[in-house]
Design an enzyme around this catalytic site. Structure first.
Site, short mmCIF file in Angstrom:
data_model
loop_
_atom_site.label_atom_id
_atom_site.label_comp_id
_atom_site.label_asym_id
_atom_site.label_seq_id
_atom_site.Cartn_x
_atom_site.Cartn_y
_atom_site.Cartn_z
N GLU A 92 0.84 -1.19 0.00
CA GLU A 92 0.00 0.00 0.00
C GLU A 92 0.88 1.25 0.00
O GLU A 92 1.96 1.25 0.60
CB GLU A 92 -0.91 0.00 1.23
CG GLU A 92 -1.95 -1.10 1.15
CD GLU A 92 -3.00 -1.05 2.25
OE1 GLU A 92 -4.18 -1.24 1.93
OE2 GLU A 92 -2.64 -0.83 3.41
N CYS A 116 -0.49 6.41 9.94
CA CYS A 116 0.70 5.73 10.46
C CYS A 116 0.37 4.44 11.18
O CYS A 116 -0.46 4.44 12.09
CB CYS A 116 1.34 6.67 11.48
SG CYS A 116 2.91 7.22 10.98
N CYS A 131 1.33 -1.91 15.38
CA CYS A 131 1.30 -1.62 13.94
C CYS A 131 0.66 -2.77 13.15
O CYS A 131 1.04 -3.93 13.32
CB CYS A 131 2.74 -1.38 13.46
SG CYS A 131 2.91 -1.32 11.68
N ASN A 159 -3.51 5.88 15.82
CA ASN A 159 -4.65 5.53 14.98
C ASN A 159 -4.99 4.08 15.28
O ASN A 159 -4.17 3.20 15.02
CB ASN A 159 -4.28 5.69 13.51
CG ASN A 159 -3.88 7.11 13.22
OD1 ASN A 159 -4.70 8.01 13.24
ND2 ASN A 159 -2.58 7.33 13.00
N HIS A 186 8.84 6.55 20.23
CA HIS A 186 7.65 5.96 20.88
C HIS A 186 7.82 5.60 22.36
O HIS A 186 6.82 5.30 23.03
CB HIS A 186 7.13 4.72 20.14
CG HIS A 186 6.95 4.91 18.68
ND1 HIS A 186 6.76 6.14 18.09
CD2 HIS A 186 6.94 4.03 17.65
CE1 HIS A 186 6.65 6.00 16.78
NE2 HIS A 186 6.76 4.73 16.49
N SER A 237 11.56 6.56 14.69
CA SER A 237 10.36 6.23 15.47
C SER A 237 10.80 5.93 16.89
O SER A 237 11.42 4.89 17.14
CB SER A 237 9.66 5.02 14.86
OG SER A 237 9.27 5.31 13.55
N SER A 292 12.55 6.95 7.20
CA SER A 292 12.16 6.72 8.59
C SER A 292 12.65 5.34 9.05
O SER A 292 12.59 4.38 8.29
CB SER A 292 10.64 6.78 8.65
OG SER A 292 10.18 6.35 9.89
N GLY A 315 7.24 -1.64 6.11
CA GLY A 315 8.62 -2.11 6.13
C GLY A 315 9.58 -1.19 6.86
O GLY A 315 9.27 -0.04 7.13
N GLU A 316 10.74 -1.76 7.18
CA GLU A 316 11.82 -1.01 7.83
C GLU A 316 12.88 -0.71 6.77
O GLU A 316 13.62 -1.62 6.34
CB GLU A 316 12.39 -1.85 8.99
CG GLU A 316 13.74 -1.42 9.53
CD GLU A 316 13.82 0.05 9.93
OE1 GLU A 316 13.07 0.46 10.82
OE2 GLU A 316 14.64 0.79 9.34
N CYS A 366 6.55 -6.59 7.23
CA CYS A 366 7.69 -6.02 7.96
C CYS A 366 8.18 -7.01 9.02
O CYS A 366 7.36 -7.55 9.77
CB CYS A 366 7.29 -4.71 8.63
SG CYS A 366 8.68 -3.93 9.50
N CYS A 386 3.77 8.45 0.60
CA CYS A 386 4.36 7.58 1.62
C CYS A 386 4.54 6.20 0.97
O CYS A 386 3.55 5.57 0.60
CB CYS A 386 3.42 7.53 2.81
SG CYS A 386 3.94 6.41 4.10
N CYS A 427 6.38 -4.37 15.26
CA CYS A 427 5.97 -3.45 16.33
C CYS A 427 4.55 -3.81 16.79
O CYS A 427 3.68 -4.10 15.97
CB CYS A 427 6.01 -2.01 15.84
SG CYS A 427 7.67 -1.50 15.36
S1 SF4 Z 1 5.95 0.51 12.66
FE1 SF4 Z 1 7.32 0.38 10.88
S2 SF4 Z 1 9.02 -0.89 11.60
FE2 SF4 Z 1 7.35 -1.21 13.06
S3 SF4 Z 1 6.29 -3.03 12.27
FE3 SF4 Z 1 5.26 -1.21 11.42
S4 SF4 Z 1 6.22 -0.94 9.43
FE4 SF4 Z 1 7.58 -2.26 10.63
#
Ligand code: SF4
Length: 343
Positions: free
Chosen positions: A84, A336, A114, A293, A219, A217, A194, A162-163, A107, A100, A111
């Site tokens: 996406e 996000c 997420c 969110n 957090h 990030s 990011s 993804g990272e 990923c 974006c 996290c």
């Molecule tokens: S926040 Fe970013 S790094 Fe963490 S799981 Fe989601 S996509 Fe991956």
């Protein structure tokens, strides 16, 4: 492909080098994906290339449009995997968008707040697939808005699925392609990369001599909580991460952004603010607060506007350079942490 690679490819087919430059222009400036439509190539070459080569720009399968003008595209890659991308209208700049983009299908970081992280990891994207998201999204957006403005997408943020630092080489290659003044021509200062805190990637990026913005990030400002939210923290705990950030600042002298997702009852009390002030006040840094969110199936909650305002004031009164990110696309799960790779 970079211009040089295309030139070399054409030479390897027994053609003149300049044909590579012509094709580069058609693909990256005009978004053309069929050799037959490249009108300044001779007919024999168009046919030859159509038989021997392929231009693959991901196809937009689905679009969702938010009340606030944000658009989410579901794109299909050559192997049918899906990612996406999100197009966010720029504040105050009429009809210009930030895109974006994703760097992986799924990923591996996982996290806990997420949606992408919950859906597992499938594979890294190649540079052409990362850039392809730009080309496919731009074409679709131009079509839907009936607007052929070449600069319709003016900014790119590597904050989708993804990272990026776990797909470092392809990400860097894609930045050079996006930035090429003879091609897509997105200014480096209009590109943000990011990371969830992959310290070794931050150190490598420091040596690239790029003018892109680095966003981290954060957090949480203690390791126990950060371990729970971002498993990457177990490999690169806060002290190690901050060493990498300091190295980045020394090398580049560029301001770093810290993203902070605000989770109700988790990371927004006075003690969290005090830790952040201690940690970040001495640095050349911006802090972007992002009210969470909510994601279906996850228990984290968005804080009330009062709690958001209170945390903001703790930080700004403590001397941090803090902004509250306006929520975009939450109603279409484009905000996000809400992206997924549906099959
Ligand atoms: S926040 Fe970013 S790094 Fe963490 S799981 Fe989601 S996509 Fe991956």
């Amino acid at each position: 492909m970079k211009i040089l690679e295309l030139e070399n490819y054409l030479v390897s087919l027994g053609e003149a080098k300049f044909r590579g430059r012509q094709i580069h222009k058609w693909i990256y400036q005009k978004g053309i994906s069929s050799f037959y439509n490249m009108s300044d190539l001779p007919a024999y070459l168009r046919q030859k290339l159509s038989q021997s080569s392929q231009i693959s720009i991901p196809r937009v399968l689905k679009q969702r449009l938010s009340m606030d003008g944000t658009r989410k595209f579901l794109l299909e890659l050559e192997d049918k995997k899906r990612v996406e991308t999100v197009l966010i209208p720029q504040a105050g700049q009429n009809k210009r968008y930030s895109l974006c983009i994703s760097t992986q299908v799924g990923c591996p970081v996982g996290c806990s707040f997420c949606a992408t992280g919950q859906s597992g990891f499938q594979r890294n994207l190649q540079a052409h697939e990362i850039v392809g998201q730009f080309l496919g999204s731009k074409k679709e957006l131009q079509k839907r808005l009936k607007n052929t403005d070449d600069k319709l997408i003016s900014h790119v943020v590597y904050m989708g699925m993804g990272e990026p630092m776990l797909n470092y080489d392809e990400v860097i290659k894609s930045i050079y392609i996006l930035n090429d003044p003879k091609g897509i021509n997105i200014g480096q200062r209009h590109i943000t990369i990011s990371t969830s805190g992959e310290a070794s990637g931050i150190e490598k990026l420091a040596s690239e001599n790029l003018q892109v913005t680095l966003a981290i990030s954060l957090h949480a400002c203690n390791n126990n909580l950060r371990d729970q939210l971002i498993p990457m923290n177990r490999k690169y705990p806060l002290k190690r991460l901050m060493q990498a950030v300091e190295f980045y600042l020394e090398q580049t002298n560029r301001r770093v952004s810290f993203e902070y997702i605000m989770l109700d009852e988790v990371n927004i009390d006075r003690a969290d603010a005090d830790k952040m002030i201690n940690m970040l006040k001495p640095m050349l840094a911006n802090i972007n607060l992002i009210p969470y969110n909510e994601v279906e199936g996850l228990s984290y909650k968005k804080p009330s506007p009062q709690k958001v305002a209170q945390f903001f004031h703790y930080l700004s009164n403590g001397g941090l350079n803090v902004t509250l990110r306006e929520e975009r696309g939450g109603d279409i799960e484009a905000a996000c942490g809400q992206l997924r790779s549906p099959s």
